[in-house]
Structures are given as structure tokens and as C-alpha cells.
Design a protein around this motif. Structure first.
Motif, PDB file in Angstrom:
ATOM      1  N   GLY A 236       7.171  -4.909  -1.524  1.00  0.00           N
ATOM      2  CA  GLY A 236       6.880  -3.947  -0.474  1.00  0.00           C
ATOM      3  C   GLY A 236       6.301  -4.509   0.798  1.00  0.00           C
ATOM      4  O   GLY A 236       6.131  -3.766   1.774  1.00  0.00           O
ATOM      5  N   LEU A 237       5.985  -5.797   0.838  1.00  0.00           N
ATOM      6  CA  LEU A 237       5.419  -6.364   2.056  1.00  0.00           C
ATOM      7  C   LEU A 237       6.441  -6.345   3.190  1.00  0.00           C
ATOM      8  O   LEU A 237       7.631  -6.572   2.964  1.00  0.00           O
ATOM      9  N   PRO A 238       5.994  -6.099   4.402  1.00  0.00           N
ATOM     10  CA  PRO A 238       6.892  -6.225   5.559  1.00  0.00           C
ATOM     11  C   PRO A 238       7.372  -7.669   5.706  1.00  0.00           C
ATOM     12  O   PRO A 238       6.881  -8.582   5.021  1.00  0.00           O
ATOM     13  N   PRO A 239       8.300  -7.922   6.621  1.00  0.00           N
ATOM     14  CA  PRO A 239       8.772  -9.294   6.834  1.00  0.00           C
ATOM     15  C   PRO A 239       7.637 -10.214   7.277  1.00  0.00           C
ATOM     16  O   PRO A 239       6.626  -9.776   7.816  1.00  0.00           O
ATOM     17  N   GLU A 242       4.712  -9.874  10.059  1.00  0.00           N
ATOM     18  CA  GLU A 242       4.324  -8.479  10.271  1.00  0.00           C
ATOM     19  C   GLU A 242       3.402  -7.958   9.173  1.00  0.00           C
ATOM     20  O   GLU A 242       3.062  -6.774   9.161  1.00  0.00           O
ATOM     21  N   ARG A 243       2.973  -8.816   8.269  1.00  0.00           N
ATOM     22  CA  ARG A 243       2.236  -8.357   7.088  1.00  0.00           C
ATOM     23  C   ARG A 243       0.762  -8.109   7.428  1.00  0.00           C
ATOM     24  O   ARG A 243       0.097  -8.977   7.977  1.00  0.00           O
ATOM     25  N   SER A 317       0.308 -10.801  10.006  1.00  0.00           N
ATOM     26  CA  SER A 317       0.539 -10.419  11.393  1.00  0.00           C
ATOM     27  C   SER A 317      -0.535 -10.997  12.312  1.00  0.00           C
ATOM     28  O   SER A 317      -1.700 -11.138  11.939  1.00  0.00           O
ATOM     29  N   ARG A 322      -3.472  -4.934  12.717  1.00  0.00           N
ATOM     30  CA  ARG A 322      -3.078  -5.114  11.310  1.00  0.00           C
ATOM     31  C   ARG A 322      -4.004  -6.115  10.613  1.00  0.00           C
ATOM     32  O   ARG A 322      -3.654  -6.679   9.587  1.00  0.00           O
ATOM     33  N   TRP A 443      -0.664   2.251   8.194  1.00  0.00           N
ATOM     34  CA  TRP A 443       0.080   1.042   7.842  1.00  0.00           C
ATOM     35  C   TRP A 443       1.255   1.415   6.938  1.00  0.00           C
ATOM     36  O   TRP A 443       1.151   2.362   6.133  1.00  0.00           O
ATOM     37  N   PRO A 444       2.378   0.730   7.021  1.00  0.00           N
ATOM     38  CA  PRO A 444       3.575   1.150   6.274  1.00  0.00           C
ATOM     39  C   PRO A 444       3.352   1.161   4.757  1.00  0.00           C
ATOM     40  O   PRO A 444       2.791   0.223   4.194  1.00  0.00           O
ATOM     41  N   ARG A 445       3.791   2.247   4.133  1.00  0.00           N
ATOM     42  CA  ARG A 445       3.771   2.380   2.682  1.00  0.00           C
ATOM     43  C   ARG A 445       5.207   2.659   2.218  1.00  0.00           C
ATOM     44  O   ARG A 445       5.595   3.798   2.067  1.00  0.00           O
ATOM     45  N   PRO A 446       5.978   1.608   1.991  1.00  0.00           N
ATOM     46  CA  PRO A 446       7.391   1.835   1.669  1.00  0.00           C
ATOM     47  C   PRO A 446       7.548   2.529   0.321  1.00  0.00           C
ATOM     48  O   PRO A 446       6.691   2.413  -0.548  1.00  0.00           O
TER      49      PRO A 446
END
Length: 446
Positions: A236-239, A242-243, A317, A322, A443-446
Motif C-alpha cells: 500500500g505504500l505510495p511510489p 512520495e511515501r 517524501s 508528509r 494521507w492516502p489510504r489505498p
């Protein structure tokens, strides 16, 4: 205090704004049951202990609107002179008497009952003091030895013998064998029915396991080099680049919890977003109080060495929005100080029980609450901030509220919480997920 004026750690000794809090003592049905058992003879006493083992301790009972009693028990006979409950760990001249258990005559039942708000939580231990004066099985643990030295350093001369007696008893402290909860190998936990729930309770235990990798960190001085433990979730981590990342101070305490499997569960349940967590250990006590007292070389190393290493090795990031720093006590002070000093690198802070009274007014020529004054005069203040404090933290509540109000006056909206507890890892363990969830809601939660 004159024998200790050259002690460089004295600025980090909390000030004595007022006496330590005295938890209200009470009685409870289980105490009456213990007295009945004593009158009933040895078989009845043994039956009492069997019931206590099934129930677990402390024995909790309603005591009126919003209140419960918590009765702590210890089993010991004439070989024990005193039994102390170590739930109020502040040290003053009344600590020994205030925390002394009573023995039911004719039995091996010792007890102490507090009447508390139903949302109270505390870690605790029990210290049976041998009647024959036998020494404890081992030396005083290092942190308690430091607390003893610091408490005596600022004590009034007339109070010193009573404070020393309290710490002599603490050398015998051990976990409660009947406790329903444990914090670690030295402390048990008491949680009343309305205490804030632990965020991971009830979550699936079969969450995908993340990794914990070592990362060398030299810091401000090669003599204080150490290894940071870096947690990355399983998915689930961003690229890379961007983490999001949380730098967690006093990282060895959190690693030993252990924190990694709890993060696995919280991230899998989307309570927290996928993120990197860098657990930065403290070294010995002297290094900790130096580094975590708004020490510019240390915070410069966190932001100038550690964050670039995390970007290079773990893809975190460079966007300060972030990046969080989190800590407790002096660590909470330094977390917010880091965000203040380096806003271009760190966007926010989690400060649990932050030592915002720092420095000690008696050891710093009349100065106190330095960070609050710095924030009041700063061009900008951090916007992503969590502050929490226990209502029994008598030296922290006022300074924390004043710092919160300063942030609000400057246009920030800090996430703020007060809890029914003290300066206590049992409370911080419960509060950290809520703090992180509040500051990472976007923060993104995919």
C-alpha cells in the motif's frame, strides 16, 4: 539543592508546582469479602484467592455516576512488613504512606482501593517490603535509580529521608501476578471500564507483516552513533519519493512493545495510512536528556542526516506535509521543537505528555516554558500538531494548555486531548494510534 547545582541534567527535572496528586482511597465489596474470608478461616481465605485469580486484578466495582472503585490485592504473610502500590510514581515525602496497602487481620490478604473516574488507566507494580530487611533480588532498575537521584536533588532537606524510603521500597517492585493486563516485564496495567480503548483491540490479527530494517544514524556526534529501526508496511505504500514518514523518538521502547505488528493491524484496517516509521533509540540517560531538550545539534541531525537517509533508502517524501516527528515527555517537547526549527523539512508533531515546562525554572535562572515563547514569536507555527496530557500530570497540564492556546492564537488548530491518567507508557501506547490517525487523516489510504 546546593550539592547538585553542577548537575547538567537539573534543567530537565520537572518543577514542583504543587504536591504530587493523592488518589482518593475508598473501600469496596471485595474488601468486605476479604474480611469475611478471614473470619471464616484458612479454607475461606484460599477460596477468596481462587475467586480473585478468576476475576483478575484490580477488582473493579461501580461507585456512583462516572466512578468506579479499583481494588488492588497482594498475597503475603508475616514475612512482609509493608506492601506498596506503585501506581502514583511521583516522589514526594508522602509517597510511602499514600501508597501503603492494608492487611486484613488474620489473613495473608493485603489490599488498597482507589475511587476513580471510570475512564482511568494506569500502569502499576506492587512492592512487598520484607520484614527481615532482606535486600531486593537485584539492583534498582537504571531509570528508577535516576529518578531517585533527581528527586533527592530538588527535595527539601526535611523531606529527603521519606523520599529515600519510598525509593528503597521501589527496589522490591514487581508486576502483579493476578493482573488482567501487562505493559512489559515490570509493569501491570489497570484500565477502568470507560478508559479509552486501544485502537488495535478487535482488529484482525492476521494482517500482512511489514519489515523492520536497520539504518545507521551518526547523529550530532560520532560518539552517539546508533541504529534506527525502520518499519515499512507489507503493501500500500505510495511510489518511492512520495511515501509519508513518522520519526518516532525513544524508538527502542516502541520497538520492544512490539510496535511493528500493531502497525500492521492498524494499516490493514485503514485506521492508519501506509507509512514508514523510523524508530530512533535514545542512548543512556545523560544523552537522552541532552538530546531531547531542544538540542539544536540533535534536531539538525534528525532533519539533515536521518531524513535524507530515509529518502535514499526507503523512498520517503521530501514534502514536509508528509513528515511527522513524534515523542513522549522530553521527546514530545523535541518533536514539536523540530517542527518549529525546520518547517521546510518537518510538517508536524505528535507530543504526548510533552515537557513544555522546560527548562526547570530553579535551574535556569527563572526561565521556563521556552518553546511556548518561541512559538508565540515565530513567523509561522506548525499546523499539523497533536498535544495530549494526563490530568494527573501536575507539572504538565498548565504548560500544555498554555502552549495549545498559543498555537490557537497564532491561527493553528492543534488536535488536543486530556486523559484520566499520568505520565505513563500505558496511556501513551493507547493514545499514539489516535494521535497519528488524527494528523494523517488526509494521507492516502489505498
Amino acid at each position: 539543592m546546593s550539592p547538585h547545582v553542577n548537575d547538567p541534567t537539573l534543567p530537565t527535572v520537572p518543577p514542583k508546582f504543587k504536591p504530587a496528586p493523592a488518589f482518593p482511597r475508598s473501600t469496596a465489596p471485595v474488601v468486605r469479602a476479604a474480611e469475611d474470608a478471614a473470619r471464616g478461616g484458612p479454607d475461606a481465605v484460599r477460596a477468596f484467592w481462587r475467586d480473585a485469580a478468576r476475576t483478575g486484578t484490580p477488582v473493579v466495582a461501580p461507585a456512583g455516576p462516572g466512578e468506579h472503585t479499583a481494588t488492588f490485592l497482594w498475597r503475603g504473610g508475616d514475612e512482609v512488613a509493608d506492601v506498596l502500590l506503585v501506581a502514583d510514581r511521583s516522589a514526594d515525602a508522602g509517597s510511602f504512606t499514600r501508597n501503603r496497602m492494608e492487611r486484613v487481620p488474620g489473613s495473608d490478604i493485603w489490599h488498597l482501593t482507589y475511587r476513580m473516574g471510570s475512564d482511568w488507566r494506569s500502569s502499576y507494580a506492587v512492592a512487598p517490603v520484607p520484614a527481615d530487611g532482606a535486600p531486593p533480588p537485584g539492583p534498582l532498575d537504571p531509570m528508577t535509580a535516576v529518578r531517585r537521584s533527581r528527586a533527592l536533588a530538588v527535595a527539601e532537606p526535611a523531606d529527603a529521608p521519606a523520599i529515600a524510603r519510598w525509593f528503597d521500597a521501589l527496589a522490591h517492585a514487581r508486576p502483579d501476578p493476578l493482573a488482567r493486563e501487562r505493559l512489559d516485564d515490570r509493569w501491570s496495567v489497570a484500565s477502568l471500564p470507560d478508559a479509552p480503548p486501544e485502537a488495535w483491540r478487535g482488529l484482525p490479527t492476521a494482517a500482512p507483516a511489514g519489515r523492520v530494517d536497520p539504518l545507521p544514524f551518526t547523529g550530532a556526534d560520532p560518539a552517539t552513533a546508533r541504529t534506527v529501526r525502520v518499519y515499512t508496511p507489507a503493501a500500500g505504500l505510495p511510489p518511492a519519493g512520495e511515501r509519508p514518514v513518522v520519526v518516532l523518538l525513544d524508538g527502542d521502547d516502541w520497538h520492544a512493545l512490539p510496535l511493528a505488528p500493531l502497525l500492521d493491524r492498524l494499516i490493514a484496517a485503514r485506521v492508519l495510512p501506509p507509512m514508514v516509521v523510523a524508530m530512533v533509540p535514545s542512548l543512556d540517560f545523560a544523552a537522552r536528556v541532552r538530546e531531547l531538550a531542544c538540542h539544536d545539534p540533535f534536531v539538525a541531525a534528525l532533519t539533515g542526516e536521518l531524513l535524507p537517509a530515509l529518502r535514499a533508502g526507503f523512498g520517503v517524501s521530501a514534502d514536509p506535509d508528509r513528515v511527522l516527528v513524534a515523542g513522549q515527555s522530553l521527546g514530545g517537547l523535541t518533536a514539536l521543537y523540530t517542527a518549529h526549527r525546520f518547517p521546510e523539512r518537518v510538517g508536524g508533531a505528535v507530543a504526548q505528555s510533552g515537557s513544555f515546562w522546560w527548562p526547570n525554572v530553579a535551574a535556569a535562572g527563572g526561565e521556563s516554558e521556552r518553546l511556548t515563547r518561541l512559538l508565540a514569536a515565530a513567523p509561522e507555527v506548525p499546523r499539523r500538531v497533536h498535544l495530549s496530557v494526563g490530568v494527573h500530570e501536575w507539572s504538565l497540564v498548565g504548560p500544555t494548555r498554555r502552549l495549545r492556546d498559543t498555537l490557537r492564537d497564532r491561527g493553528a488548530d492543534p488536535h488536543y486531548a486530556e486523559y484520566n491518567g499520568g505520565h505513563d507508557r500505558a496511556c501513551w501506547r493507547v493514545g499514539l494510534p489516535d494521535a497519528l490517525a488524527a494528523l494523517t487523516h488526509d494521507w492516502p489510504r489505498p
